[in-house]
Scaffold this motif. Sequence first.
Motif, mmCIF file in Angstrom:
data_model
loop_
_atom_site.group_PDB
_atom_site.id
_atom_site.type_symbol
_atom_site.label_atom_id
_atom_site.label_comp_id
_atom_site.label_asym_id
_atom_site.label_seq_id
_atom_site.Cartn_x
_atom_site.Cartn_y
_atom_site.Cartn_z
ATOM 1 N N UNK A 12 0.834 -1.201 0.000
ATOM 2 C CA UNK A 12 0.000 0.000 0.000
ATOM 3 C C UNK A 12 0.872 1.256 0.000
ATOM 4 N N UNK A 13 1.931 1.248 0.804
ATOM 5 C CA UNK A 13 2.830 2.405 0.856
ATOM 6 C C UNK A 13 3.489 2.641 -0.501
ATOM 7 N N UNK A 14 3.966 1.577 -1.140
ATOM 8 C CA UNK A 14 4.592 1.719 -2.458
ATOM 9 C C UNK A 14 3.599 2.266 -3.480
ATOM 10 N N UNK A 15 2.379 1.755 -3.447
ATOM 11 C CA UNK A 15 1.350 2.246 -4.367
ATOM 12 C C UNK A 15 1.051 3.711 -4.093
ATOM 13 N N UNK A 16 0.959 4.060 -2.810
ATOM 14 C CA UNK A 16 0.710 5.458 -2.458
ATOM 15 C C UNK A 16 1.826 6.379 -2.909
ATOM 16 N N UNK A 17 3.085 5.943 -2.765
ATOM 17 C CA UNK A 17 4.213 6.762 -3.215
ATOM 18 C C UNK A 17 4.140 7.021 -4.717
ATOM 19 N N UNK A 18 3.822 5.969 -5.485
ATOM 20 C CA UNK A 18 3.756 6.123 -6.939
ATOM 21 C C UNK A 18 2.693 7.142 -7.330
ATOM 22 N N UNK A 19 1.515 7.037 -6.733
ATOM 23 C CA UNK A 19 0.434 7.948 -7.121
ATOM 24 C C UNK A 19 0.601 9.341 -6.530
ATOM 25 N N UNK A 34 0.625 -2.694 -17.307
ATOM 26 C CA UNK A 34 1.815 -1.884 -17.050
ATOM 27 C C UNK A 34 1.530 -0.667 -16.181
ATOM 28 N N UNK A 35 0.274 -0.399 -15.895
ATOM 29 C CA UNK A 35 -0.084 0.790 -15.120
ATOM 30 C C UNK A 35 0.218 0.572 -13.638
ATOM 31 N N UNK A 36 0.520 1.644 -12.908
ATOM 32 C CA UNK A 36 0.909 1.482 -11.494
ATOM 33 C C UNK A 36 -0.178 0.873 -10.620
ATOM 34 N N UNK A 37 -1.439 1.137 -10.919
ATOM 35 C CA UNK A 37 -2.500 0.541 -10.114
ATOM 36 C C UNK A 37 -2.494 -0.977 -10.261
ATOM 37 N N UNK A 38 -2.262 -1.460 -11.465
ATOM 38 C CA UNK A 38 -2.201 -2.908 -11.689
ATOM 39 C C UNK A 38 -1.046 -3.533 -10.926
ATOM 40 N N UNK A 39 0.067 -2.817 -10.793
ATOM 41 C CA UNK A 39 1.196 -3.337 -10.019
ATOM 42 C C UNK A 39 0.810 -3.503 -8.550
ATOM 43 N N UNK A 40 0.091 -2.520 -8.025
ATOM 44 C CA UNK A 40 -0.359 -2.622 -6.647
ATOM 45 C C UNK A 40 -1.339 -3.761 -6.443
ATOM 46 N N UNK A 41 -2.286 -3.890 -7.370
ATOM 47 C CA UNK A 41 -3.272 -4.971 -7.283
ATOM 48 C C UNK A 41 -2.585 -6.333 -7.342
ATOM 49 N N UNK A 46 6.813 -10.745 -7.663
ATOM 50 C CA UNK A 46 6.673 -9.644 -6.703
ATOM 51 C C UNK A 46 7.759 -8.588 -6.902
ATOM 52 N N UNK A 47 8.998 -9.020 -7.148
ATOM 53 C CA UNK A 47 10.098 -8.069 -7.288
ATOM 54 C C UNK A 47 9.873 -7.146 -8.481
ATOM 55 N N UNK A 48 9.329 -7.676 -9.559
ATOM 56 C CA UNK A 48 9.065 -6.854 -10.741
ATOM 57 C C UNK A 48 8.042 -5.768 -10.404
ATOM 58 N N UNK A 49 6.984 -6.142 -9.705
ATOM 59 C CA UNK A 49 5.954 -5.170 -9.346
ATOM 60 C C UNK A 49 6.489 -4.116 -8.381
ATOM 61 N N UNK A 50 7.319 -4.559 -7.431
ATOM 62 C CA UNK A 50 7.910 -3.613 -6.486
ATOM 63 C C UNK A 50 8.814 -2.625 -7.203
ATOM 64 N N UNK A 92 10.194 2.626 -9.400
ATOM 65 C CA UNK A 92 10.647 3.396 -10.564
ATOM 66 C C UNK A 92 9.652 4.491 -10.903
ATOM 67 N N UNK A 93 8.366 4.160 -10.850
ATOM 68 C CA UNK A 93 7.336 5.167 -11.119
ATOM 69 C C UNK A 93 7.440 6.317 -10.131
#
Length: 261
Positions: free
Chosen positions: A153-160, A211-218, A233-237, A242-243
């Motif tokens: 959740x934190x990683x997703x929040x940072x990206x957005x 490829x969108x950041x939301x999909x990575x979080x999901x 998991x490492x690819x999504x992280x 990177x985003x």
Amino acid sequence: MSATLSLSRFNRPGFLPVWRRNFLVWRKLALPSILGNLADPLIYMLGLGYGLGAMLPSVGGQPYVAFLAAGTVCASTMNAATFEALYSAFSRMHVQKTWDAILNTPLGLTDVVAGELFWAATKSLFSGAAILVVITGMGLTHGPLMLWALPAVVLTGLAFAALGLIWNALAPSYDFFMYYFTLFITPMTLISGVFFPTEQLPGWLAAIGGWLPLAQGVALVRPLLAGEVPADALIHIMALLATAGVAFAIALHLTRRRLLK
């Protein structure tokens, strides 16, 4: 004395006073803020999850309401970070002139923008964690692996948050933010696996959504809530990091150019 002050300033991250200032302001209305962040996603989850879900077969071996719960956590995280990086940050930058006041202290623009980034990510953590508590109480999570959803959740929040700060730097007014939601946030929510598996989409659209950041979080959160280790998991992280990193650099450049005009 001056050497002590310099050492203290060196050891403390510059963004921390900005983060703390925003936290202290938010704390006065913390409960209404959290309840507000909970209401909209829970209405969608309960209405669609139990209403529409009663007419649907299981998705990926789990009830539709459990499938939707994971997507709701990520969508709420995205929305909380985005609203904070847009409306709240714009108010502090352009309307309240809070940034101007901070920039008259030893802190620099990088500290201010980084403080806004981490504060928006913190707000998204509050929102995501609150929903996690609720859906855990509803029996929609399985096993201790679900706790690893919090770092996701934190990683997703940072990206957005970083993406939102780009738009914040470009916005002439609050009305400008509607373009961001209409052209980016809403379409991304529909094609990133929040409401249904991306396999249901045409191949080219599913590829874009993946490829969108939301999909990575999901892709990180959904398996964790089901008690499973995410695949790749490492690819999504790395994609989320990177985003966040690239978007923050762009946001800082655009903000500096705007404030120096």
